[in-house]
Every structure is written in structure tokens, then in C-alpha cells.
Design an enzyme around this catalytic site. Structure first.
Site, PDB file in Angstrom:
ATOM      1  N   CYS A   1       0.861  -1.177   0.000  1.00 42.15           N
ATOM      2  CA  CYS A   1       0.000   0.000   0.000  1.00 42.15           C
ATOM      3  C   CYS A   1       0.901   1.232   0.000  1.00 42.15           C
ATOM      4  CB  CYS A   1      -0.896  -0.002   1.236  1.00 42.15           C
ATOM      5  SG  CYS A   1      -1.850   1.529   1.420  1.00 42.15           S
TER       6      CYS A   1
ATOM      7  N   ASP B   1      -0.374  -5.799   0.264  1.00 39.35           N
ATOM      8  CA  ASP B   1      -1.646  -6.089  -0.402  1.00 39.35           C
ATOM      9  C   ASP B   1      -1.463  -7.387  -1.176  1.00 39.35           C
ATOM     10  OD1 ASP B   1      -3.195  -3.840   0.357  1.00 39.35           O
ATOM     11  OD2 ASP B   1      -2.130  -2.605  -1.103  1.00 39.35           O
TER      12      ASP B   1
END
Length: 150
Positions: free
Chosen positions: A48, A55
């Protein structure tokens, strides 16, 4: 394959970023035939750009090659290069699709990014270029939409 310019068959360092990663292409031995090639990356990760937290996604790439095929070792290294790369889900998915389209000049390419929830919202991202040849069957990408456990 004896092409010494390829990463295939040689020790290769992991690229530190997608910009640094090298994608290789090889001639398509069936350039006169329409067919679909699929790559699935079930353990794709990036960071992120705001929090730096990881992620996770399943990335599915379908393409109808023209003169070129993507060399799979270089694709694996390229996909791995996102592990320490900070970018939003949409950016990662579309950037991968555009880079492959530029390199390969395929007749058709689509990419699906099926991202796991962050902050309670899953984000799925889809991009394509070209027209799917009418004489081909393109299967579903096989990734179910996100469903919470009940």
C-alpha cells in the site's frame, strides 16, 4: 533456446522494482494461429503506498499472441518485483497489462486483478486491449468474486 540475452537459463537477481525489472519476449512459433495463453499469479503482492502494508491479489493474464510470447521466467521476476513496490491496486493491475501489451503487441490481452480486502473493501480491477478473435473460446478467469465467510 540458446539466446544468451534472455534471463532464461541464467542466474538472475531479483529486480528491486517493476521499473528495474526486465521482461523478455521470444518468437511465437505459431504466429499464424490464434490461441489464448493464460498466466495466473495466485500469490501476487505489492505494498500500500500510504501505509506500507502488504496487499495481496490473484492476477490472471490472458492474451492472444501475435509475433511474440512473453518468456515466463522474466514474467515471474517482473511480478515478484512488485513485492516492495508501493502502488494502488488499480495502478499495479493496469501497469502490468500496459507493459505486456507494449512488449508483445498481442492481438488481444486482458488482465484481471482480484485483490483481497483492505479496510473491508475488496477491489477487482480489469483492463484489456485489442479485440478477442471471434474464432476463439475465452474461458472465465476462474476467480470467484469475494465472499466473506459466514
Amino acid at each position: 533456446m540458446t539466446d544468451t540475452t534472455l534471463q532464461l537459463g541464467h542466474a538472475s537477481a531479483l529486480p528491486r522494482s517493476p521499473e528495474e525489472a526486465r521482461l523478455d519476449r521470444v518468437p511465437n512459433p505459431h504466429a499464424d494461429t490464434d490461441y489464448v495463453a493464460r498466466f495466473t499469479c495466485p500469490e501476487f503482492t505489492s505494498l500500500c503506498p500510504v501505509t506500507g502494508q502488504p496487499d495481496f491479489a490473484i492476477i490472471v493474464i490472458d492474451y492472444v499472441p501475435g509475433k511474440w510470447l512473453v518468456e515466463s521466467k522474466s514474467l515471474k521476476l517482473y511480478m515478484h518485483s512488485f513485492r516492495d513496490h508501493g502502488a494502488f491496486h488499480e495502478d499495479c493491475t493496469v501497469a502490468i497489462g500496459k507493459r505486456l501489451a507494449e512488449l508483445l503487441e498481442p492481438r488481444y490481452l486482458r488482465i484481471g486483478g482480484y485483490w483481497y480486502p483492505r479496510g473491508g473493501i475488496p477491489i477487482d480491477v480489469f483492463w484489456q486491449t485489442g479485440d478477442m478473435p471471434k474464432n476463439l473460446w475465452l474461458p472465465d478467469q476462474g476467480v470467484a468474486p469475494y465472499r466473506p465467510r459466514t
